[in-house]
Scaffold this motif. Structure first.
Motif, mmCIF file in Angstrom:
data_model
loop_
_atom_site.group_PDB
_atom_site.id
_atom_site.type_symbol
_atom_site.label_atom_id
_atom_site.label_comp_id
_atom_site.label_asym_id
_atom_site.label_seq_id
_atom_site.Cartn_x
_atom_site.Cartn_y
_atom_site.Cartn_z
ATOM 1 N N GLY A 175 0.685 -1.250 -0.072
ATOM 2 C CA GLY A 175 -0.049 -0.111 -0.022
ATOM 3 C C GLY A 175 0.871 1.191 0.029
ATOM 4 O O GLY A 175 1.998 1.249 0.348
ATOM 5 N N GLU A 176 0.393 2.335 -0.586
ATOM 6 C CA GLU A 176 1.039 3.650 -0.601
ATOM 7 C C GLU A 176 0.198 4.554 -0.017
ATOM 8 O O GLU A 176 -0.932 4.659 -0.138
ATOM 9 C CB GLU A 176 1.351 3.877 -2.083
ATOM 10 C CG GLU A 176 2.560 3.066 -2.643
ATOM 11 C CD GLU A 176 2.808 3.750 -4.182
ATOM 12 O OE1 GLU A 176 2.343 4.668 -4.382
ATOM 13 O OE2 GLU A 176 3.556 2.897 -4.927
ATOM 14 N N GLN A 222 -7.277 5.586 3.593
ATOM 15 C CA GLN A 222 -6.180 5.012 3.317
ATOM 16 C C GLN A 222 -6.635 3.624 3.062
ATOM 17 O O GLN A 222 -7.299 2.825 3.781
ATOM 18 C CB GLN A 222 -5.160 5.302 4.475
ATOM 19 C CG GLN A 222 -4.568 6.568 4.919
ATOM 20 C CD GLN A 222 -3.669 7.232 3.877
ATOM 21 O OE1 GLN A 222 -3.292 6.361 2.885
ATOM 22 N NE2 GLN A 222 -3.494 8.493 3.920
ATOM 23 N N ASN A 223 -5.760 2.988 2.060
ATOM 24 C CA ASN A 223 -5.998 1.758 1.505
ATOM 25 C C ASN A 223 -4.963 0.915 1.466
ATOM 26 O O ASN A 223 -3.851 1.281 1.071
ATOM 27 C CB ASN A 223 -6.895 1.660 0.327
ATOM 28 C CG ASN A 223 -8.046 2.515 0.281
ATOM 29 O OD1 ASN A 223 -9.168 2.334 0.774
ATOM 30 N ND2 ASN A 223 -7.704 3.580 -0.622
ATOM 31 N N LYS A 231 -2.216 9.424 7.780
ATOM 32 C CA LYS A 231 -0.745 9.131 7.012
ATOM 33 C C LYS A 231 -0.651 7.518 7.278
ATOM 34 O O LYS A 231 -0.977 7.025 8.425
ATOM 35 C CB LYS A 231 0.329 9.915 7.615
ATOM 36 C CG LYS A 231 1.467 9.677 6.957
ATOM 37 C CD LYS A 231 2.611 10.615 7.561
ATOM 38 C CE LYS A 231 4.050 10.296 7.148
ATOM 39 N NZ LYS A 231 4.118 10.297 5.486
ATOM 40 N N MET A 232 -0.329 6.817 6.091
ATOM 41 C CA MET A 232 -0.176 5.698 6.331
ATOM 42 C C MET A 232 1.457 5.156 5.955
ATOM 43 O O MET A 232 2.138 5.673 5.202
ATOM 44 C CB MET A 232 -0.853 4.821 5.355
ATOM 45 C CG MET A 232 -0.716 3.444 5.333
ATOM 46 S SD MET A 232 -1.945 2.240 4.345
ATOM 47 C CE MET A 232 -1.165 2.717 2.876
ATOM 48 N N THR A 233 1.799 4.256 6.996
ATOM 49 C CA THR A 233 3.119 3.526 6.720
ATOM 50 C C THR A 233 3.190 1.996 6.687
ATOM 51 O O THR A 233 2.507 1.266 7.513
ATOM 52 C CB THR A 233 4.252 3.962 8.003
ATOM 53 O OG1 THR A 233 4.216 5.538 8.017
ATOM 54 C CG2 THR A 233 5.451 3.282 7.771
ATOM 55 N N VAL A 234 3.809 1.436 5.739
ATOM 56 C CA VAL A 234 3.784 0.128 5.495
ATOM 57 C C VAL A 234 5.334 -0.462 5.486
ATOM 58 O O VAL A 234 6.046 0.437 4.854
ATOM 59 C CB VAL A 234 3.220 -0.460 4.110
ATOM 60 C CG1 VAL A 234 3.312 -1.989 3.886
ATOM 61 C CG2 VAL A 234 1.795 0.077 4.121
ATOM 62 N N ALA A 253 1.343 -2.306 9.106
ATOM 63 C CA ALA A 253 0.809 -1.254 8.439
ATOM 64 C C ALA A 253 0.210 -0.495 9.667
ATOM 65 O O ALA A 253 -0.297 -0.877 10.359
ATOM 66 C CB ALA A 253 -0.309 -1.229 7.293
ATOM 67 N N GLY A 254 0.536 0.789 9.501
ATOM 68 C CA GLY A 254 0.195 1.910 10.623
ATOM 69 C C GLY A 254 -0.501 2.875 10.037
ATOM 70 O O GLY A 254 0.170 3.654 9.004
ATOM 71 N N ILE A 255 -1.612 3.328 10.249
ATOM 72 C CA ILE A 255 -2.431 4.470 9.765
ATOM 73 C C ILE A 255 -2.625 5.570 10.819
ATOM 74 O O ILE A 255 -3.207 5.164 11.993
ATOM 75 C CB ILE A 255 -3.677 4.146 9.264
ATOM 76 C CG1 ILE A 255 -3.407 3.245 7.904
ATOM 77 C CG2 ILE A 255 -4.185 5.417 8.787
ATOM 78 C CD1 ILE A 255 -4.714 2.552 7.204
#
Length: 911
Positions: free
Chosen positions: A729-730, A738-739, A760-763, A793-795
């Motif tokens: 995911g980006e 966020q997906n 904000k998402m971090t994978v 994944a953290g959002i």
């Protein structure tokens, strides 16, 4: 429940009370929970610092509560003769108070506050539990306890406490007093397992038992094995390791040695009792004498596990082979059993009974000591005290990590370490007392816990220490489940075991640790009725341990969707983790979302900074900070509903966050020179509310709705972990949605997270603290485990004091659906995915609302203030703030309404 009066509080605060001011305030906060017994609001807010204390801090039963029995156990905090104390757990590096073992207690109980009616007084004892072995008449009862130091006649009395016995429990069977138990153990050897009474029947009953014949052939080969010597079970290089690591590695090198040398002695004793062939008992003697001469302080048999296993083996032979010993040999065995038995027992009174769970003792060494104690009960004078203590604590505290729901707090990975003790001590104490411990409410619910949390052919709940070692049913679970069928009349359990035997036939080789239990309870041509769980509720709540299991098809969990929500009243004690409001999702028998990291050691850096923490679980961080480790970081499950097309659970982790307060865990950090600072993921984030609603919807959908509040604005991070699969995911910059996708071999998995402000998402695939198998930990097959990277994944939100998340996870064989936004007005998001319509209030400043409906299957779930319109009719909740499920079943509308329901510990306190 009855509420508290001013008189009750004043009574508790009398000057002689042995609870300090801090603990007293804590005690009052827990007691105030009972005012919610007559519920007028749907929501309960718990304010207690903890629900279970690591070591007992308040007496029970008190404050006029109605106890769920006619003969409760009286429990109170320990004292060293001066003040209430918190003894450390066995194995701790911190020395215990030397006065702990020098205190004596006694109690008084009566049906009037002046202690003149129906008076019961105890003799003096060294331990702080007193199970009542007689039924009490219904009504109010009063009790108090006193303490004195050894050698002193100066008794200090506590305040007077009171409780109520309900008439509906009048017919409950009560366990007999210890005098009857001791009398039952009078007589000649062999005493263990009632063999001096049933030995001939045991022999004759198993003459044609195929499993017995197979075991006898195994014992023939066992006699050919050489005598063991005191040497490591495995060799592990300690080069470059620090002092603590070397100590742990050396213990691991000898781990299992006690079983390796002790089990052959036990097995040969059993073979003798099955055959009366003296060859077996004489070889058992040869081996028992060999281990009797091993150094009780040496590396091989010096720690609690190895020494305990040797102690049990010596007890087995001393009892079964008594007539084959010379007087001198009898003295040798008595002396070494006494030395090793004292090592266990002297560490127990006024300590062990007070712990929420001293794991090593409950798991193994209590069983070791009990077997050895019965073997010498009439030959070693102090053994009668040992047995008295164990019987009283068992009567008062079992099951220690559950109450009545059949669940086990620490998760299934470590639950299995308790299986042998649960089975054999239930058998043993049942032999003594005539009480069928397999008919306790907890025992009768246990098969459902096993069936729902670890279905055959499917993964387990993916939570707690060493869960990763049981991706599917393992041998210990298979044997335990089968053993229960010998004592329980449960057709669902029989179905469960049938499936395990069909799928794992190699597990049943007839020489496992439960063989003797099966031989004791053997019945030829046993026919067990079997019922598929297909008609059981799809959802089951185990509220006392904080688990809700939701299944698409419980009878075929290896092919369908299952999900779990966790929030434990025990907090993260023992082998449990800081995973309040975490979820696990399994599909086609495999874990999609679950805990991550590896069990390398109980408290090394990876364990304390990642594996045990909230960072490793599908729950929420506040300003990147974990929930606190210890009993203080607790959660609970207020609600659950099982529907036809919708399954629902609500977890509350509002009390889970803050600074670590447990001295035990702070000491563990100190031992490895790590500070639980904010840089390491710990600290007070100011969270005041975290309630997570979780729905499993027909068709492969999971919906999460999170209510979040803190004292000040914080960044909220909702986490997703895949222990076996890759996340892709980006980050969509400044997007409110966020997906990401999960790449699996099972189908298609997507997740979409919605909020009312930018996310904000971090994978990534890195642990907060690296996983290194420095201790050479092995899996269940004895292979050294490879610690692989896992995906996360953290959002994260912008800083918000009040915040909401809505998450929609899709798990499909085919393509996942595009989530359509119908409207988004005033924070109320209206979405559609497949045939499901979802409305959710995402503005944290506005009243919470969540509504999920499907016109095709005619189902609707509602929480909050949105109108409930179903089948042309408007439904009004009976209690504002409840959760409502309305479904059409045939031509009938089925309405279920759930409000918050307290776990047993908050009603009764069984700490």
């Amino acid at each position: 429940m009855e509420t508290n009066s001013i008189q009750d509080y004043n009574l508790i605060k009398r000057k002689n009370i042995m609870i300090n001011k801090k603990i007293f305030i804590l005690f009052l906060s827990i007691i105030t929970l009972h005012t919610f017994g007559q519920q007028t609001s749907a929501t309960i807010k718990l304010t207690a610092e903890k629900l279970h204390s690591r070591v007992r801090e308040w007496p029970y039963p008190v404050n006029g509560i109605t106890v769920p029995t006619n003969a409760p156990a009286l429990l109170w905090p320990a004292t060293n003769g001066k003040e209430m104390v918190k003894p450390m757990e066995s194995g701790s590096e911190v020395p215990e108070d030397p006065n702990i073992g020098n205190v004596r207690y006694k109690i008084m109980l009566a049906s009037d506050i002046n202690f003149t009616k129906d008076l019961l007084t105890s003799s003096e004892q060294r331990w702080a539990v007193y199970p009542l072995h007689q039924a009490l008449k219904s009504g109010k009862w009063y009790w108090k306890y006193a303490y004195a130091l050894k050698g002193s006649n100066q008794w200090t009395w506590s305040s007077v406490y009171d409780f109520v016995v309900d008439a509906k429990y009048a017919d409950q069977k009560v366990s007999p007093p210890i005098t009857e138990v001791l009398k039952r153990n009078e007589g000649s050897h062999p005493l263990l397992w009632d063999m001096n009474r049933i030995g001939e029947d045991f022999y004759r009953n198993n003459l044609e038992n195929p499993e017995a014949k197979k075991f006898i052939a195994f014992a023939e080969k066992l006699m050919l094995a050489p005598l063991p010597t005191e040497q490591p079970q495995r060799v592990i290089d300690t080069t470059g390791k620090n002092k603590l690591e070397k100590k742990i590695i050396i213990e691991r090198m000898y781990h299992g040695f006690g079983d390796a040398v002790g089990n052959p002695v036990r097995n040969l004793c059993i073979a003798y009792q099955l055959t009366k062939d003296k060859r077996f008992i004489l070889d058992a003697k040869r081996r028992a004498l060999n281990i009797a001469n091993m150094n009780p302080n040496g590396l091989a048999t010096g720690d609690d596990f190895t020494s305990g296993a040797v102690l049990e083996a010596l007890g087995w032979f001393y009892d079964a082979g008594y007539e084959f010993l010379t007087p001198e040999e009898k003295e040798t065995f008595k002396n070494i059993i006494t030395i090793r038995g004292r090592r266990v027992y002297d560490h127990l009174p006024n300590r062990f009974e007070l712990h929420v769970s001293d794991n090593h003792v409950w798991q193994i060494t209590l069983r070791n000591l009990a077997i050895a104690t019965v073997a010498v009960i009439n030959d070693v004078p102090e053994a009668k005290e040992w047995l008295t203590y164990m019987y009283e604590v068992w009567s008062a505290r079992f099951p220690v990590l559950g109450t009545t729901d059949g669940g086990w707090h620490e998760g299934n990975g470590y639950f299995r370490v308790n299986f042998k003790s649960i089975v054999y001590l239930s058998q043993m104490f049942g032999d003594f007392s005539g009480v069928d411990y397999f008919k306790l409410p907890w025992m009768e619910n246990l098969p459902y816990y096993m069936l729902y949390t670890h279905p055959n052919g499917a993964a387990s709940t993916a939570i707690g220490d060493m869960w990763e070692n049981i991706p599917y049913i393992v041998k210990g679970e298979a044997w335990f489940a089968e053993a229960l069928t010998y004592k329980m009349n449960n057709s669902y359990l029989n179905w469960y075991v049938e499936g395990i035997k069909r799928d794992y036939p190699s597990y049943y080789h007839g020489t496992d640790d439960f063989l003797f239990f099966r031989l004791l309870n053997y019945k030829p041509n046993r026919k067990l009725p079997s019922t598929s769980p297909e008609n059981l509720p799809k959802t089951r709540k185990f509220g006392d341990v904080g688990v809700v299991a939701m299944h698409e098809d419980l009878a075929n969990a290896n092919k369908t969707l299952s999900s779990y929500l966790f929030s434990s009243p025990f907090g993260s004690s023992g082998h449990g983790h800081a995973s309040q409001n975490a979820f696990t999702i399994n599909y086609k028998g495999k874990v999609i979302f679950g805990g991550t990291g590896y069990y390398s050691n109980f408290s090394d850096k990876h364990n304390l900074l990642y594996y045990r923490t909230s960072k490793a679980y599908n729950t929420i961080l506040a300003d990147s900070l974990n929930q606190k480790i210890g009993e203080e970081g607790y959660g609970w499950i207020p609600r659950a509903i099982s529907g036809k097309h919708i399954q629902y659970a609500l977890g509350d982790a509002s009390n889970a966050y803050g600074e670590i307060k447990s001295d035990f865990w702070l000491d563990r950090f100190k031992q490895i020179n790590v500070v639980p600072s904010k840089e390491n993921g710990y600290g007070d984030s100011g969270v005041t509310l975290y309630r997570r609603h979780m729905l499993q919807l027909e068709g492969g959908y999971i919906v999460l709705y999170d209510e979040l509040e803190a004292k000040t604005p914080v960044k909220w991070t909702t986490q997703f972990h895949c222990p076996y699969y890759t996340i892709e995911g980006e980050d969509s910059a400044n997007a409110k949605q966020q997906n990401f996708i999960v790449k699996t071999d099972l189908g298609n998995v997507t997740a979409s997270v919605f909020a009312n402000s930018p996310l904000k998402m971090t994978v990534h695939n890195k642990f907060f603290e690296a996983a290194v198998n420095w201790n050479k930990v092995t899996n269940d097959e004895g292979q050294i485990k490879e610690f692989k990277d896992q995906w996360h994944a953290g959002i994260t939100s912008e800083p918000k004091q009040k915040f909401r998340y809505l998450t929609i996870i899709q798990i499909k064989d085919g393509k996942t659906e595009v989530i359509k936004t119908v409207s988004d007005k005033n924070g109320l998001s209206q979405l559609k995915v497949g045939d499901w319509e979802i409305k959710a209030q995402l503005d944290g400043e506005k009243p919470v609302s969540l509504q999920v409906s499907n016109k095709i299957v005619q189902s609707l779930f509602s929480y909050g203030d949105l109108p409930i319109n179903f089948q042309g009719k408007t439904y009004v909740p009976k209690i504002k703030g409840s959760s409502v499920l309305v479904e059409l079943e045939g031509s009938k509308v089925n309405k279920q309404e759930a409000v918050d329901e307290l776990p047993d510990v908050a009603k009764y306190d069984k700490n």
